[in-house]
Structure formats: structure tokens, C-alpha cells
Design a protein around this motif. Structure first.
Motif, PDB file in Angstrom:
ATOM      1  N   GLU A 235       0.823  -1.217   0.000  1.00 59.47           N
ATOM      2  CA  GLU A 235       0.000   0.000   0.000  1.00 59.47           C
ATOM      3  C   GLU A 235       0.854   1.264   0.000  1.00 59.47           C
ATOM      4  N   GLU A 237       3.467   4.194  -1.960  1.00 60.79           N
ATOM      5  CA  GLU A 237       4.161   4.833  -3.069  1.00 60.79           C
ATOM      6  C   GLU A 237       5.449   5.407  -2.507  1.00 60.79           C
ATOM      7  N   GLU A 238       6.548   5.223  -3.240  1.00 63.04           N
ATOM      8  CA  GLU A 238       7.882   5.581  -2.736  1.00 63.04           C
ATOM      9  C   GLU A 238       8.578   6.503  -3.735  1.00 63.04           C
ATOM     10  N   PRO A 239       8.177   7.773  -3.785  1.00 63.61           N
ATOM     11  CA  PRO A 239       8.709   8.659  -4.833  1.00 63.61           C
ATOM     12  C   PRO A 239      10.201   8.912  -4.749  1.00 63.61           C
ATOM     13  N   VAL A 267       7.788   8.427   1.972  1.00 65.43           N
ATOM     14  CA  VAL A 267       6.843   7.506   1.337  1.00 65.43           C
ATOM     15  C   VAL A 267       5.430   7.867   1.778  1.00 65.43           C
ATOM     16  N   THR A 268       4.468   7.516   0.967  1.00 65.91           N
ATOM     17  CA  THR A 268       3.059   7.742   1.302  1.00 65.91           C
ATOM     18  C   THR A 268       2.296   6.437   1.168  1.00 65.91           C
ATOM     19  N   TRP A 269       1.403   6.194   2.144  1.00 65.24           N
ATOM     20  CA  TRP A 269       0.563   5.017   2.021  1.00 65.24           C
ATOM     21  C   TRP A 269      -0.771   5.424   1.387  1.00 65.24           C
ATOM     22  N   LEU A 270      -1.434   4.438   0.823  1.00 68.11           N
ATOM     23  CA  LEU A 270      -2.666   4.681   0.074  1.00 68.11           C
ATOM     24  C   LEU A 270      -3.878   4.542   0.976  1.00 68.11           C
ATOM     25  N   PRO A 275      -2.809   8.235  -2.846  1.00 68.41           N
ATOM     26  CA  PRO A 275      -1.671   8.623  -2.010  1.00 68.41           C
ATOM     27  C   PRO A 275      -1.977   9.911  -1.261  1.00 68.41           C
ATOM     28  N   TRP A 287       1.881  10.356   5.176  1.00 66.75           N
ATOM     29  CA  TRP A 287       3.290  10.410   4.814  1.00 66.75           C
ATOM     30  C   TRP A 287       4.164   9.948   5.972  1.00 66.75           C
TER      31      TRP A 287
END
Length: 703
Positions: A235, A237-239, A267-270, A275, A287
């Protein structure tokens, strides 16, 4: 005889980078000459593997161009018994390393234990006094109040948020098992000992370990570690890459400790497949970032089998400092020192401040070169990180050249300094012109600083001399002086809680700890249970007379992720003003002179760059352009900072710059003056949006 062993610095700062390689955080004071008569000023990081060699421009990045991390180096000093309560500074102190002799015994080894964590996602918001945010700064925790919490409604809240719990339920909400287990990044403690040891990593695979007071390492195989990948499987996203570590420990050839932090990632979780956004400067839900903080302890063991405990320290990993030699006008040192001087509980300097009467001692004579001159030097250095006009730069340079005699300088300088206790002076008619915090539109000198300058302006001072700090005490002071103070909104290195006397060991005069040490909580590692979080809500300001702090309890008050606040804090318009002023340019440069531009400057080069030498925004390139002055020098979408922060250039002094051999300067080309501070190693475009000199205004495309 030895009375106590202490780790210095009492608070150390590692800084993020995106390279596996590292340099050592500065141990000399920014803005001050590194030696009498030297043109080079302190604040530069130290080359890895050396005692004190300052880095050159070619040392800032690794062979692949990645920005090196800064490791915080910790040392141990032994102090003889003091006669009665300890005074500050006490002076003296002998460094202890492996092989040192102490009272006829040889130091066989040093065992270090460090525990860092990140609690930002399970924390109160950082209020700036806006609607529904509560009172800014420490005021939000007074009179039965508490700020709203981050990630309210976790884990089932919709992407647009949920209702805040009542004030009397907010601490209990933060303490819920699911929140503490999933929103705190906690690798557990790690130990390291010996010479040239490590790395020992703060990651999932590495065993959690600690010292129980013996020279043997205790393992905690069931420590309930928490990382984003296990808290939010599938879950994320790791920009900027995964957060799978908070750094590592190593030791040098003498057994000193070096703490390396994270890689600057977020990182941000969904939630509902979405995100988190980055629309807030400081409080973004969904975040996590890889900054951290926590206690540092040590145990010395000798060749006869005996051991000795050591007064501990604290480490924090924070944002980069892209202008390490430019000192803030109010540093973290001045903020903490002022709090210690004026606190009735800590009572650091009764010769300066009478805590019984709540007033400064008017017969005290400040030491100009230690207590006044750094303020003027700091003002002079600001020109290299902000967009001053040529006249403004010349005026600041003149202030930096002021010497001890007060006439005529005292009558000219002191009246323009802002009195932080006078609300009528919260205007641009006074200096400094940086922004303030917690209800103060503009920055003011700390009360103790203001008193020192006032005494000097009245002719009550000494030019030099006075009690000198010992080498360990100097480390405390220098490291803190390299960090931001004054504008804790929320700040970069630390924030407003550093002014709170309750977070420090208060028995400093009799316990052997010395001043400025954060008071750690005993976490009882021997009683750890699987799947039960060790760390909880932790420190909540103004809730107890004396506070004990857990890992993560200092950095949690800062921005989440840190990148959004760094992006925002170039310039702002304070209060009702439409004029733009600077936030914290000594940590986050706004406008810079590049080394390439200096090489192509024609004619004699003076201490102040000529008007013809154009500046560039420190943050520039695609995504930063704007027609609005209040948006210059930053990404218009803060996600640009999350992914590109490591491309920003660093300002360092000309003698340490390796000018590129493939660039032919104009002939004849005078040498760049030693007191020029220029941007190097930027990976952002060489040209960007035009920099207009100060003053600038909201909504005005030019000046």
C-alpha cells in the motif's frame, strides 16, 4: 581522580543524503575563523577518516554525483571532581579513547548504544495559529489545550480527513495500539563497540541489541520493529525510494561513535487507493519520512575488568544544511543557552541572570568576541544566501567588521535591533528582517543576546578573555551554533520544545551530567514483548513537571515530510505586510552566487559582489517558475522537492572550492576573495528565473 565521564556533543546532528558515503558533521562554529588569523571560517563538514580536515567542494558528492550524508561524531571526555555544585563553563576535560589511561587503568573498549525512531505520523500537528489549528508553538499545549492530531481517524479515515477527537481524548487516541504499531518507525536499539567497527544498521534484518551495564551485548530477537513496508504491505508509493533503514552506526580508529542517518526519503501510504497530498507546508497526512532522533549512551570498560558509566547524549537526523559556514543570527545554541540562563530550575549563569528577581545582572560585562561579535558576523554572512541589493550587502558587511570599541557603533547598531518583548517593534523598521515564530512576525534576538548587545552599546563589556569552555563543552556549543534557532515554525534541526526546561536533566550541577542533556526514558529492554510496541505517545509538552523522552520525541514536532517545509520556506510575507522576507537562509539558501559566475567576473573582486554579478535562486529549474514574487525560489508543486532535494547546490567558502579545470576564466582574472561564499555542486540548471534584489512584494513580478 575522575568525577564523571560525558559524551559530547550533548546533542549531535546527522544530516540526510542520498549516498551511501559520508562526511562528518561540522565540529567547528559556523562563521568564526577556524584559527587566529585564518581566512577560513568554521562550519564545514569534516572529511571522513580525518580528525578535522574540512571538506572541499569535490568532497560533497560521491563518484556518482549523489549527495553524501553527514555523520554525527560522538566523543567521551573525563572530568575531575568539582568542589561543590558545578558551574558553567567548567573548562578542562580530557578525551577518552580506546587505549587511554584513567587512574592507572587502560581503556580496553567502549560500548555504545543508540536507539532512534520516527514518530511524526503519530503526533499532534504543528500549529501556526491558523483556523482550527489552535495556538502556535508551545501555547497550543497550555491551559488544558492540545493541538489537533495528524492522521486523525487512522486507519479508516477517508482521504479528505475525519473529525478531530475532543481535546481530552487526543492523547489516548495517539496511544492506540494500531497507531503506535504502524505509524511509528522503530528499528529498536543497536550497540557497537571496538575500533573501526560496523556498520550496524537500523534496519529490519539487523538484530536489536543493547547494553545492560556490562561489557556484553544483549540481544532482543523479538523486538517489535516497525517499518513502512511491514505496516503498509502493498500500500505504499515511494517517490524517493523505500524507507527500509534509519541509518547505521560505525566507529572510528579510536573507538569514537559515528551515527549516520537516513537517505532523505519520504513515502506515502494509500487510502482508498489514493496517495497522500503535499498541500501543507508542515502537516501532510499519509506520509512518513526517514528523519529520526534518540538517546546515545556508552559504557567504558577497563583492562582490570571494571566498567564506568557515561553521561549520555542525544542524536537527531535532519534536513541537509546547504550553507554550513553561514551562521544563523539566532542559532539553536542561543535559543537553548537563553532558556538555560533564564530558567529558575536550570539557573545556568547566575552571574548573568538573577532568577530570583527575574532580571539580568546589569553589572555583568559580556565578552565581545564570544558573546557579541558572532551576532554581527552572522548578519554579514547573510548576504551570500539571500537576494540583498548591493547597498544592503555592503551595509551588512560593515556590521560584520565592527570591533569591540563601542563608539560610534553602539549608538548606531543597538537602536535598530528588535526587542522581542516589545510588540510595537514587530515591524520591518527593526532588524533582523527574517521571520519569527509563535505570534512574532519578525525574528528577534534571544533575550540574553539582546542583553549582551545592550551592555556593549553602553560600554559595559570586556573585549576578550573570560572563562573558556573545555574541548567537550566547545563541541556542545559549536554543534548547536551550526543549527537553526529563533524561527521554530517549525524549524529545520529542532523546534520550540528545545526551549522547555523540563526536557533536560535538571540536576546537572550535582549529577555529573553537565548541562544541555536531554532526559531519556528507561525503556526496559529486558521486558520487551513480541508484537507490543515499545514506544508510545511519549513526550507531550507541559504535561509533567519533569519529562522523560523516548526515541523520536524531538523530531516528531517537525514537518512531515520535511521536504514540504524546506520547499516553502524561501520567503514569506509576515502579518498584514505585502513585502517578502526570508525564513532561514543560513540553513535553506534563497538566492546564491555561483562559483561559475565568480570565475567570469571582470575586474578587481571586492568583499561584496558587484551589482553586475547576477544571483540565481538556490532552488531553480523546471517546476519552480512563477509570476508571483511570493512563489519564487521553490517548486510550485512540493512533490518536486520530494524527488529533487538532493540536486540543490551547497554554499562554501572560496578557499575550499575546487574550481573546474575545464572552465577558462576571463584573462586577466583576479583570485576569488577568500571571504566569498559561493554555490558549488548544484545539479539544477545553471540558469533559472531572474533574481530580483530585495525588496520584493506579493503579487509583483519584478521589484
Amino acid at each position: 581522580m575522575v568525577d564523571s565521564f560525558r559524551i559530547h556533543p550533548a546533542i549531535g546532528f546527522a544530516r540526510v543524503g542520498n549516498s551511501e558515503d559520508y562526511v562528518i558533521s561540522p565540529e567547528t562554529m559556523a562563521g568564526s575563523p577556524v584559527a587566529p588569523g585564518s581566512a577560513l571560517t568554521g562550519g564545514l563538514p569534516i572529511r571522513a577518516g580525518t580528525e578535522s580536515d574540512p571538506v572541499r567542494s569535490s568532497d560533497l558528492r560521491d563518484a556518482n554525483g549523489a549527495l553524501k550524508r553527514h555523520a554525527a561524531r560522538f566523543r567521551i571526555f573525563a572530568y575531575p571532581p568539582s568542589d561543590g555544585p558545578e558551574a558553567y563553563p567548567r573548562g578542562g576535560g580530557k578525551e577518552i579513547v580506546i587505549g587511554s589511561m584513567v587512574n592507572g587503568k587502560t581503556v580496553d573498549g567502549i560500548l555504545w548504544t543508540v536507539h532512534v525512531a520516527n514518530k511524526k505520523a503519530n503526533q499532534f500537528i504543528l500549529s501556526e495559529g491558523g483556523r482550527d489549528e489552535g495556538t502556535a508553538g508551545i501555547g497550543g499545549y497550555e491551559n488544558g489545550n492540545l493541538p489537533p492530531i495528524r492522521n486523525v481517524g487512522f486507519p479508516t479515515y477517508p482521504p479528505d480527513g475525519a473529525n478531530q477527537p475532543p481535546v481530552n481524548q487526543r492523547i489516548a487516541t495517539l496511544a492506540s495500539l494500531e497507531r503506535t504499531a504502524r505509524l511509528i518507525i522503530d528499528p529498536g536499539p543497536r550497540t557497537i563497540g571496538g575500533a573501526s567497527a560496523g556498520p550496524v544498521r537500523f534496519n529490519q534484518p539487523t538484530m536489536a541489541t543493547y547494553s545492560d551495564g556490562s561489557p556484553f551485548v544483549e540481544q532482543i530477537p523479538d523486538y517489535p520493529k516497525s517499518f513502512p513496508a511491514t505496516s503498509f504491505p502493498g500500500e505504499l508509493e515511494e517517490p524517493s525510494g523505500p524507507i527500509d533503514t534509519l541509518g547505521e552506526l560505525i566507529t572510528d580508529a579510536k573507538g569514537r561513535l559515528l551515527v549516520l542517518g537516513g537517505f532523505g526519503r519520504a513515502v506515502t501510504w494509500l487510502v482508498g487507493g489514493q496517495p497522500g497530498g503535499v498541500g501543507s507546508d508542515v502537516n501532510n497526512d499519509q506520509w512518513l519520512d526517514d528523519t529520526s532522533d534518540g538517546p546515545v549512551s556508552a559504557l567504558i570498560f577497563f583492562n582490570d575488568g571494571s566498567t564506568a558509566p557515561v553521561a549520555g547524549a542525544w542524536v537527531t537526523t535532519t534536513d541537509p544544511s546547504f550553507a554550513p559556514q553561514i551562521r544563523n543570527i539566532v542559532t539553536l545554541w542561543e535559543d537553548i543557552y537563553d532558556s538555560w540562563v533564564r530558567s529558575p530550575v536550570l539557573n545556568l549563569a547566575p552571574q548573568i541572570y538573577d532568577v530570583g528577581n527575574g532580571a539580568f545582572v546589569t553589572t555583568y560585562k559580556p565578552i565581545f568576541d564570544q558573546q557579541v561579535a558572532p551576532i554581527f558576523q552572522s548578519a554579514a554572512l547573510q548576504q551570500w544566501a539571500i537576494n540583498l541589493s548591493s547597498l544592503g550587502a555592503s551595509s551588512h558587511a560593515a556590521i560584520g567588521a565592527v570591533q569591540a570599541p563601542t563608539d560610534p557603533y553602539g549608538s548606531e547598531i543597538f537602536p535598530i535591533l528588535r526587542d522581542g518583548n516589545d510588540p510595537s517593534q514587530q515591524t520591518s523598521s527593526y532588524m533582523p528582517l527574517h521571520l519569527g515564530d509563535a505570534g512574532h512576525s519578525f525574528l528577534s534576538l534571544r533575550d540574553t543576546q539582546y542583553f549582551f548587545v545592550e551592555q556593549w552599546s553602553n560600554g559595559t563589556y570586556v573585549a576578550s578573555g573570560g572563562p573558556s569552555p573545555g574541548p567537550g563543552e566547545y563541541l556542545d556549543m559549536a554543534v548547536l551554533a551550526n543549527c537553526l534557532g529563533g524561527r521554530f515554525s517549525p524549524g529545520i534541526d529542532m523546534t520550540f520544545v528545545m526551549r522547555e526546561p523540563s526536557i533536560y536533566i535538571q540536576s546537572w550541577q550535582s549529577s555529573g551530567s553537565g548541562p544541555f542533556r536531554v532526559n531519556p526514558k528507561n525503556l526496559g529492554y529486558g521486558q520487551v514483548m513480541p508484537n507490543v510496541p515499545v514506544l508510545g505517545v511519549g513526550y507531550v509538552p507541559r504535561q509533567n513537571a519533569v519529562d522523560f523522552l523516548e526515541p523520536g520525541d524531538l523530531s516528531k514536532f517537525l514537518a512531515l515530510p520535511w521536504h514540504t517545509d524546506y520547499n516553502s520556506c524561501a520567503t514569506h510575507a509576515p502579518g498584514q505586510s505585502n513585502q517578502l522576507f526570508w525564513s532561514w537562509p543560513a540553513q535553506r539558501p534563497v538566492a546564491v552566487y555561483t562559483a561559475a559566475a565568480a570565475m567570469n567576473q571582470v575586474g578587481p573582486l571586492e568583499p561584496v559582489p558587484p551589482a553586475a554579478m547576477e544571483q540565481q535562486w538556490s532552488v531553480r529549474g523546471p517546476g519552480t517558475e512563477s509570476d508571483e514574487g511570493q512563489n519564487w525560489g521553490r517548486y510550485q508543486d512540493a512533490m518536486g522537492m520530494v524527488t529533487n532535494w538532493h540536486m540543490i547546490g551547497t554554499i562554501i567558502q572560496a578557499p575550499q572550492i575546487d574550481f573546474p579545470p575545464n572552465v577558462e576564466p576571463i584573462d586577466p582574472q583576479p583570485a576569488v576573495p577568500a571571504n566569498w561564499y559561493l554555490e558549488v555542486e548544484s545539479q539544477l540548471p545553471a540558469e533559472g528565473q531572474k533574481v530580483w534584489p530585495f525588496p520584493n512584494y506579493v503579487g509583483v513580478p519584478g521589484h
